[in-house]
Structures are given as structure tokens and as C-alpha cells.
Design an enzyme around this catalytic site. Structure first.
Site, PDB file in Angstrom:
ATOM      1  N   HIS A  90     -11.059   8.806 -15.435  1.00 38.68           N
ATOM      2  CA  HIS A  90     -10.613   8.177 -14.191  1.00 38.68           C
ATOM      3  C   HIS A  90      -9.330   8.769 -13.630  1.00 38.68           C
ATOM      4  O   HIS A  90      -8.740   8.178 -12.725  1.00 38.68           O
ATOM      5  CB  HIS A  90     -10.400   6.676 -14.407  1.00 38.68           C
ATOM      6  CG  HIS A  90     -11.651   5.871 -14.486  1.00 38.68           C
ATOM      7  ND1 HIS A  90     -12.342   5.433 -13.375  1.00 38.68           N
ATOM      8  CD2 HIS A  90     -12.350   5.431 -15.553  1.00 38.68           C
ATOM      9  CE1 HIS A  90     -13.399   4.744 -13.761  1.00 38.68           C
ATOM     10  NE2 HIS A  90     -13.440   4.729 -15.077  1.00 38.68           N
ATOM     11  N   LYS A 123      -3.373  -1.766  -2.437  1.00 38.17           N
ATOM     12  CA  LYS A 123      -3.767  -1.112  -3.683  1.00 38.17           C
ATOM     13  C   LYS A 123      -2.562  -1.095  -4.606  1.00 38.17           C
ATOM     14  O   LYS A 123      -1.443  -1.425  -4.186  1.00 38.17           O
ATOM     15  CB  LYS A 123      -4.267   0.313  -3.432  1.00 38.17           C
ATOM     16  CG  LYS A 123      -3.285   1.202  -2.671  1.00 38.17           C
ATOM     17  CD  LYS A 123      -3.896   2.560  -2.370  1.00 38.17           C
ATOM     18  CE  LYS A 123      -4.950   2.464  -1.293  1.00 38.17           C
ATOM     19  NZ  LYS A 123      -6.178   3.167  -1.633  1.00 38.17           N
ATOM     20  N   ARG A 124      -2.791  -0.729  -5.846  1.00 31.51           N
ATOM     21  CA  ARG A 124      -1.679  -0.608  -6.788  1.00 31.51           C
ATOM     22  C   ARG A 124      -0.605   0.312  -6.196  1.00 31.51           C
ATOM     23  O   ARG A 124      -0.930   1.329  -5.590  1.00 31.51           O
ATOM     24  CB  ARG A 124      -2.218  -0.034  -8.103  1.00 31.51           C
ATOM     25  CG  ARG A 124      -1.233   0.049  -9.238  1.00 31.51           C
ATOM     26  CD  ARG A 124      -1.977   0.295 -10.544  1.00 31.51           C
ATOM     27  NE  ARG A 124      -2.940   1.388 -10.422  1.00 31.51           N
ATOM     28  CZ  ARG A 124      -2.671   2.660 -10.706  1.00 31.51           C
ATOM     29  NH1 ARG A 124      -1.459   3.008 -11.102  1.00 31.51           N
ATOM     30  NH2 ARG A 124      -3.595   3.587 -10.597  1.00 31.51           N
ATOM     31  N   LYS A 181      -0.373   7.396  -4.278  1.00 28.63           N
ATOM     32  CA  LYS A 181      -1.167   6.698  -3.263  1.00 28.63           C
ATOM     33  C   LYS A 181      -0.447   6.668  -1.910  1.00 28.63           C
ATOM     34  O   LYS A 181      -1.032   6.326  -0.898  1.00 28.63           O
ATOM     35  CB  LYS A 181      -1.498   5.285  -3.743  1.00 28.63           C
ATOM     36  CG  LYS A 181      -2.426   5.276  -4.970  1.00 28.63           C
ATOM     37  CD  LYS A 181      -2.674   3.866  -5.475  1.00 28.63           C
ATOM     38  CE  LYS A 181      -3.497   3.854  -6.755  1.00 28.63           C
ATOM     39  NZ  LYS A 181      -4.907   4.231  -6.547  1.00 28.63           N
ATOM     40  N   THR A 186     -11.996   2.677  -4.882  1.00 25.03           N
ATOM     41  CA  THR A 186     -13.084   1.764  -4.517  1.00 25.03           C
ATOM     42  C   THR A 186     -12.679   0.870  -3.349  1.00 25.03           C
ATOM     43  O   THR A 186     -13.533   0.348  -2.645  1.00 25.03           O
ATOM     44  CB  THR A 186     -13.500   0.891  -5.712  1.00 25.03           C
ATOM     45  OG1 THR A 186     -12.337   0.265  -6.274  1.00 25.03           O
ATOM     46  CG2 THR A 186     -14.193   1.722  -6.782  1.00 25.03           C
ATOM     47  N   LYS A 240     -14.849  -0.705  -0.037  1.00 28.91           N
ATOM     48  CA  LYS A 240     -14.877  -2.104   0.401  1.00 28.91           C
ATOM     49  C   LYS A 240     -14.480  -2.229   1.872  1.00 28.91           C
ATOM     50  O   LYS A 240     -15.058  -3.027   2.612  1.00 28.91           O
ATOM     51  CB  LYS A 240     -13.945  -2.935  -0.480  1.00 28.91           C
ATOM     52  CG  LYS A 240     -14.375  -2.996  -1.933  1.00 28.91           C
ATOM     53  CD  LYS A 240     -13.248  -3.487  -2.835  1.00 28.91           C
ATOM     54  CE  LYS A 240     -13.567  -3.236  -4.296  1.00 28.91           C
ATOM     55  NZ  LYS A 240     -12.406  -3.452  -5.174  1.00 28.91           N
TER      56      LYS A 240
END
Length: 841
Positions: A383, A574-575, A580, A682, A686
């Protein structure tokens, strides 16, 4: 105690009686409104001990949940019996995280009794939605990894795949996030404070787990090596089973979570001597293992506890898997034909060494045969592309906690390296990179390498990710075993993330194309012609506005600001992690604010920027980013000059149940990681499934989302993987970008001078330093101009409501590929070789 033969007869009679009971029409667990109403009343009285005068909303929630669980039990037992009768090959999904969220609504929908339960409660003057809010989120995961595991469990049951999930029953899950003066503060997340309606404790199936001690070597009567683990400290693993319902079928699979218990609850000698603390010390040390999700591992103690957690759940799970197999089979010759174990990332990688220990030390298998069984049984899902995220344990720590496993790792490594050398399939530098032991000032065990060597399948989770695994991270292994590597692009369950989260849109879709999309998301393609239907576009916009209004209500209560429902809802949740690039997004928001203040004629389309996510407790820069978002929000939202044109909010305590409100309301999905860093994502799926348009880089699954929905329905910007590599190779200097881009200079200077921290002008110097003098490792400044330009295209597109809605509908219609049902079907057919086993009523 009856003699054995009589006991066997008694068990047979019991089995017959149970079978007769199961065959009778069971009014107690009927699914009609009257039966559900009676079940609710019974559980309120007999399970909760309350009546209509004394019951609290929590009591009523439990009564509903128990009534639903009753209707799952028959199917649950029948499912296990079906698997045993079929002697089915089973999948065992090992994951240290399961971010399940709330279960009641999902179970009602999967059982097909949501409307009946709502009617039953309505007849009693109760609101089902209000009771659903009583359930705490089961937050046994940090982010995407754990939520993926939860989606996979849903799909495994819906596809009738014989499967078990294995994890840890953390007493405290992912922390509750509070924001105090803009800073993240972590509070314990007590999801078990009032117990769980869904778990069944199995005290009769405890597993002994050993730590520390030493090994003793000897030989048996045939001269074979025997190893005994001596002087170990022992802990018990107690299983708690959670039923996982399939949608529209009779399958109920199992998630088995392990709780750590002391092998000796109380030392009576110490207790009687008056040493009360010592008496319970062993109990406390043992139970710490399942106390908290992922301790902060910045400290030595944290690292040790994390290693204990990983071995604890792996040891319990392997014991369980082996015992289940031996109930039906003599020996292990057909073990890989009946057992498929999938390791979700490197956290369960110690399972390779543990299965070897069990086969060799406990069951006396020859090493070569045991290793062949391991290779045929394990699959490994990677991952991450970041080498620093691949788990490594110092040899000293590993050997102290798990002395026998270190010996096994060394022996696996010796045989592997000798074999590759003998076959002349790799040079010495490659062998050093592939070795299970990383040499250096501190010798370390490479868990990812152990997972690769011990598995017959290694998969990435997006097409780009898998290619980068083969080309870079695991290049040497791919050269050695190209047939082991494959891609399985992640997916999300449409039951949770459209049917449940966005019921109005789900109903509208079912009315025009039928309900088949719920279990066959490819049917969403039938929506494509509706993008040209003015009536459906209007309906789609109405649903989106209602969802925006619902989210705006949450923001009003939590953040004290009112969002303009006509503004663009631009969302990044998100985290919190530097790769990110929440920092890129908030810097642009700050830049927009400065431009609005400077250029009185500047009139962008109104936009509401919504951020959410948790920072790991020990991740200082991630916490600075949260503080920066909050500080920008404070300045922007209080400035009357920009009111109505720009609003910013940080949504506290991001979790599954909050995500279910966010995704349906979002219009712009921010997926802006540095190219080559995000394995898949993911959240991006969504958002698209709920009609948000993606602003994104060519990273992770963004690449495939863009291919599916169409380039014209995706807002692309930023450096590619190849361009990132070239820029770094040429010597990236962030100061150069600072000097040549006026907007970058303006916003960084504003951060440094205290524009967004009045009274504390140097507050955000650490953020600025990380960009300018820290090398800007995630190329925020290099992508800034392209990102700003992309957002201008977003605004231009949004000014055409019909055009925007067409794009949004096509995103929904073309998101079917990203169903976790498709992903699990690929795992089952291409890795596990496990066919569906239908459970018949």
C-alpha cells in the site's frame, strides 16, 4: 460425565433438535413490520431491562440493534455450516486496521429491512434516524487502509466468498480529534464505553501467545532438529466475532477481532502479601497490547508495543486458521488448496515466519515442505511507494521480543540468498537490496521483503502504483519473479458509499435504471444518456443541494459559520500528510484571500473550502498544517470584505459517519498528492461516485478515474511521475520558485509576517522553513502555479450549471469500475482461486 458413546448420542440428538428448530418457520426472526416491532419491545424489556418510561435513546438503539442481530444469527450459523459441508476453500484477510464505522444502518440495508424497521419504530412514535445517531463509530483504523478492509469485508459477503477478517479489538480506536485554539488535541475514542451490540465474545476459543524468552535447540529420536521456546511471557488472545452481512443474499461472514488478556488474571501471592500493584502488573502489561490503535512509535516503548500488537494478532489468527483446517483435514498436504491468507500491507508480514514456526516446530514438517506450503498460501498487498513507510525492526528488538522468529527469518534469508546465488539470477548489489536483513549501523529486519519472499502473489492497488512497484520499489524481486506481481485497483462498496450515504440519489438512480447497480456497479453506465436529460439534471442538482444543506447544518453547529449553498463546495478530507498536500490547497486559499483584499475588482465564483482529517499524534508538520487551516479560516471568515465570496472550515474529528455526509455534498474533490506518492486512494472514488468532479494529479487511482470518467470531466494539473524525477535529478531549488512566482512569494511572506497569525508573527515559520530551507520534499511550490490555473478552469466550468451537472452525472455513471465488488472478484479469481459458495435458506 456420560461415557463417550452416550455423549456422542446426546450430541447427535442435540444436533437433530437444533436442525428441526431451524427448519421451522421462525416467527421470532421474521422480517415484517409487526415482527420487528415485537422484537424491539422484547429487547427493550428483556435485554435492556427498560420500559417506555425509563428507556434512554441509547437503550432504544440497543433494542433495535439486537433485533437486527437476531435476524443475522440464523444466516450466520447457516453460512458456517454451508462452508463446512462444502469443504470450501476460505479466504483469511489479515489486517491490523478495520475502519468499520457504524453498523446498524448498513445491516438494515443489506438485510433489506430498513423501511420495515423505520415503519415499526414510527408506529411507536420513534425516529429511526435519531436512533442511528446513538451508535458510535467503530474506528479501528487510521484511514484508507482500514476503510478499504471494511469495504472488502462487505464485498466478500455480498459476492458469497467464504472469508474471515482478522484484526485487533482495540479498546480505544483512532483518537477523537478536538481542535483547541486551532491545534489538534487527541482524546481517547471510547467506542466500547457502553459495549457493542454486534460482537459475540468467544471465551472458549482463547489462544496462548508467547513473547520474549529464549530458544532451546535439540534433536528428536530421528535426529531431526527440535526447537523449544523457553521462559517466554504468555498472553491470551480472546476472540470477539462480528457478523458481516452480504447484500441481498443469505451470507453472513465473520470478522474475528482479538483482545489481549493476561494468562494469569491476578498474582494471589503478591495480593495476599499486600503488594496490590504487583498483583495486577502482569494483567496491565498484557492487556496493553489491544488497548490502543497504533501507539506512537517514536519511542522505543512505542515500537516494542507495536511489534507486540502485530505478532499478537498474527499468532492468534494463524492458530485459528490451522485449527479450522485440521478439523476437516489430516495434515497439511492440501493446505494451500483450502486456505488463502491475504496480508493487508506489511503489518501482518510476521505471519510468514509464524506459519513456518507452527508447521516446523509444532507439527514437525520438513523445512522445504513447510516453505512450499507458505508460498502457496500467502498473498501480499502493498500500500505504499515510500521506502520510509515500509516497516523495519531492529534485529535487537525483534530478537528480544520474538527470539524464535528471528532465527526463522535468518534461515529463510540464508536459503533464499544461497538459492539466488546458485542460480546466478542476481548480482551482489541486488542480493543486498533483496536480503531480509538490512546491514548498517543498526541491523534491521525488512518486513516488506519477508512478505514478498513468502508470498506467491504481490499486488499493488492501482495501475500506476503497481508499475512503480515493479520498476522501482521491488525492481529486483520483479526481475526475479515477474509472474508474482499483479495489479488490483482498489474499490469502495456502493452499498455504504451511495445507497446508504446518499439515499436520495440512490433512489433516483434506481427509479431510472433499476436497482441492479447496488450489486453490479457496472450498470451505472446506463445513467450516461440521462446526462442529456434536462429533467434528470434538474433532479440531480436538487439532490446535491439538499446534501449541501445537510452538510452546511453540521458546519454551522460545529464551526459557527454559515455556508452559502450557492457556492462551490470544494472539499479535501483525508489523513493529514505532507505528501497528500493539504498544504498546497490551503496556501492557494490564503493566496485567493490576499488577492481579494488587494484587487477590489477581482470577483471569483463564491467557494466554500472544507478540510478534514487527523494527524498522527507524533507528526509535527501535519499538526502545523491543521493549525494553518484553522488560522486561515479564522482570518477569512471574520473579514467582512470577503464575506459571501470565500469561506473556510476545518471539519473536526473526520470519521466514517461524517464522511457519509461529506461525500454526497461535495462538488469539487481535491486529490492533489505529489505524483508517485499515493498508492491508490479510495476517497477519490467515493467523491466521483457521488458526483463530485476531481481536481487531481496523475497519481494513484486518479489515473484510472480520469480514464474512466473522461479527461473532459476531470481537472488535471501538476507534474507527472517522470517530471518529478527529472526535476529532482536536475536539482530542485524551492527558492527559485519563490523568487519567480509573485503569488508564492506573497503568500509565504504573509505567513512569515503574521497576516494569518495576528499577534504571533513568527508562528508559521516552521511551515515556511520546511518549504524554502527544508527542500520542499513534496514539490508544493513547483506545482503551485499549475494548481491555481486548474482552479480557474474549475470556476469557469461551474458557471455553466448544465455543463457542470452533465460532468457530475457522467462521473457517477462511469465510477462503476471502482466498486470493491470488482476488486474482490479479481482477488478471488486471479490470486486466491476461491469460488463463491451460495448459502441457501
Amino acid at each position: 460425565m456420560p461415557p463417550p458413546r452416550k455423549a456422542a448420542v446426546a450430541r447427535t440428538e442435540e444436533a437433530r433438535a437444533l436442525e428441526r428448530a431451524r427448519d421451522l418457520p421462525n416467527a421470532r426472526t421474521a422480517l415484517d413490520v409487526d415482527a420487528l416491532r415485537r422484537a424491539f419491545a422484547d429487547h427493550l424489556q428483556y435485554s435492556q431491562g427498560k420500559d417506555e418510561h425509563t428507556a434512554t435513546p441509547l437503550d432504544r438503539y440497543f433494542a433495535v440493534a439486537y433485533a437486527v442481530r437476531d435476524r443475522m444469527m440464523r444466516r450466520w450459523i447457516q453460512t458456517q455450516q454451508t462452508y463446512y459441508k462444502a469443504d470450501a476453500k476460505r479466504v483469511y484477510y489479515l489486517s491490523l486496521e478495520f475502519l468499520m464505522g457504524k453498523a446498524l444502518e448498513n445491516n438494515l440495508l443489506n438485510l433489506g429491512i430498513y423501511d420495515n424497521m423505520r415503519s415499526a419504530l414510527s408506529d411507536l412514535g420513534l425516529d429511526l434516524n435519531a436512533l442511528l445517531e446513538q451508535e458510535p463509530d467503530a474506528g479501528l483504523g487510521n484511514g484508507g487502509l482500514g476503510r478499504l478492509a471494511a469495504c472488502f469485508l462487505d464485498s466478500l459477503a455480498t459476492l458469497s466468498i467464504p472469508a474471515y477478517g482478522y484484526g485487533i479489538r482495540y479498546e480505544f480506536g483512532i483518537f477523537d480529534q478536538e481542535i483547541r485554539n486551532g491545534y489538534q488535541v487527541e482524546r481517547p475514542e471510547e467506542w466500547l464505553r457502553f459495549g457493542s451490540a454486534w460482537e459475540i465474545p468467544r471465551g472458549d476459543a482463547c489462544v496462548p501467545v508467547s513473547f520474549y524468552g529464549r530458544t532451546e535447540h535439540g534433536v528428536d529420536e530421528k535426529g531431526r532438529l527440535q526447537v523449544r521456546w523457553a521462559d517466554a511471557r504468555h498472553v491470551l488472545g480472546m476472540p470477539y466475532d462480528v457478523p458481516i452481512t452480504g447484500h441481498g443474499n443469505q451470507t453472513v461472514n465473520t470478522l474475528r477481532l482479538w483482545r489481549a488478556r493476561a494468562s494469569q488474571e491476578l498474582d494471589l501471592a503478591d495480593f495476599n502479601a499486600g503488594d496490590y500493584l504487583s498483583a495486577v502488573e502482569e494483567k496491565d502489561l498484557s492487556e496493553n497490547i489491544s488497548k490502543v490503535l497504533y501507539p506512537n512509535d517514536l519511542t522505543v516503548m512505542g515500537k516494542e508495543l507495536r511489534l507486540q500488537q502485530q505478532y499478537f494478532f498474527v499468532c492468534c489468527s494463524i492458530h485459528d486458521i490451522v485449527n479450522r483446517h485440521l478439523k476437516m483435514h489430516e495434515g497439511f498436504s492440501d493446505f494451500p488448496d483450502k486456505v488463502a491468507i491475504q496480508m493487508n500491507d506489511t503489518h501482518p508480514a510476521i505471519a510468514v515466519a509464524e506459519l513456518m514456526r507452527v508447521l516446523v516446530d509444532e507439527h514437525g514438517l520438513e523445512w522445504g515442505k513447510a516453505w512450499e506450503i507458505c508460498g502457496g498460501t500467502f498473498g501480499y498487498t502493498n500500500h505504499t511507494l515510500m521506502p520510509e513507510a515500509l516497516e523495519k525492526w531492529s534485529v535487537d528488538l525483534f530478537g528480544r521480543v520474538l527470539p524464535r522468529h528471528l532465527e526463522i527469518v535468518f534461515e529463510v534469508n540464508r536459503r533464499f540468498l544461497d538459492g539466488v546465488r546458485a542460480a546466478r539470477k542476481a548480482d551482489e548489489p541486488a542480493l543486498q537490496r533483496m536480503s531480509l536483513i538490512e546491514e548498517g549501523p543498526v541491523k534491521q529486519v525488512r518486513m516488506a521483503n519477508l512478505a514478498v519472499i513468502g508470498s506467491h502473489s504481490v499486488n499493488g492497488v492501482a495501475a500506476l502504483h503497481t508499475e512503480l512497484l515493479k520498476r522501482e520499489l521491488f525492481h529486483d524481486f520483479h526481475a526475479l519473479w515477474p509472474e508474482r506481481f499483479n495489479n488490483k485497483t482498489n474499490g469502495v462498496t456502493p452499498r455504504r458509499w451511495l445507497l446508504q450515504a446518499n439515499p436520495a440519489l440512490a433512489r433516483s438512480i434506481s427509479e431510472v435504471i433499476g436497482p441492479g447497480w447496488v450489486t453490479d456497479a457496472a450498470q451505472l453506465r446506463n445513467l450516461e444518456p440521462l446526462a442529456e436529460d434536462a429533467g434528470f439534471r434538474r433532479l440531480f442538482r436538487d439532490v446535491k443541494r439538499d446534501n449541501k444543506e445537510r452538510l452546511a447544518g453540521i458546519v454551522r453547529v460545529e464551526n459557527g459559520i454559515s455556508l452559502d449553498l450557492d457556492s462551490i463546495f470544494d472539499v479535501q478530507v483525508k489523513r493529514i500528510h505532507e505528501y497528500k498536500r493539504q498544504l498546497l490547497a490551503i496556501l492557494r486559499v490564503a493566496s485567493e484571500y490576499l488577492r481579494l483584499k488587494e484587487e477590489r475588482g477581482y470577483d471569483p465564483y463564491p467557494r466554500s473550502y472544507l478540510f478534514g482529517g487527523k494527524a498522527a499524534p507524533g507528526y509535527a508538520m501535519a499538526k502545523w498544517i491543521i493549525k494553518l487551516v484553522g488560522s486561515v479560516a479564522d482570518v477569512v471568515n471574520r473579514d467582512v470584505d470577503v464575506r459571501g465570496r470565500i469561506a473556510v472550515a476545518f471539519l473536526r474529528n473526520y470519521r466514517v459517519s461524517l464522511a457519509e455526509r461529506i461525500f454526497p455534498a461535495a462538488e469539487v474533490s481535491e486529490q492533489i498528492s505529489t505524483a508517485g506518492k499515493e498508492a491508490s486512494g479510495t476517497g477519490n472514488m467515493k467523491f466521483a461516485l457521488n458526483g463530485a468532479l476531481t481536481v487531481g494529479t496523475l497519481d494513484g487511482a486518479n489515473v484510472e478515474i480520469r480514464e474512466e470518467v473522461g479527461a473532459e470531466n476531470f481537472f488535471l494539473f501538476g507534474l507527472t511521475v517522470e517530471e518529478v524525477a527529472a526535476l529532482r535529478k536536475g536539482g530542485y531549488d524551492p527558492w527559485e520558485w519563490y523568487r519567480k512566482d509573485r503569488r508564492i512569494k506573497q503568500v509565504l511572506d504573509a505567513l512569515s509576517s503574521g497576516v494569518f497569525s495576528p499577534g504571533e508573527p513568527g508562528l508559521f515559520r516552521p511551515v515556511v522553513e520546511s518549504l524554502l530551507n527544508g527542500g520542499d520534499p513534496y514539490l508544493v511550490l513547483a506545482d503551485f502555479a499549475a494548481y491555481c490555473s486548474c482552479q480557474e478552469r474549475v470556476e469557469q466550468a461551474y458557471r455553466d450549471p448544465d455543463g457542470w451537472t452533465r460532468k457530475a452525472i457522467l462521473n457517477v455513471a462511469r465510477a462503476g469500475k471502482f466498486s470493491s465488488d470488482r476488486t474482490i472478484h479479481e482477488y478471488a479469481t486471479e490470486i486466491w482461486n476461491v469460488p463463491p459458495v451460495r448459502v441457501v435458506e
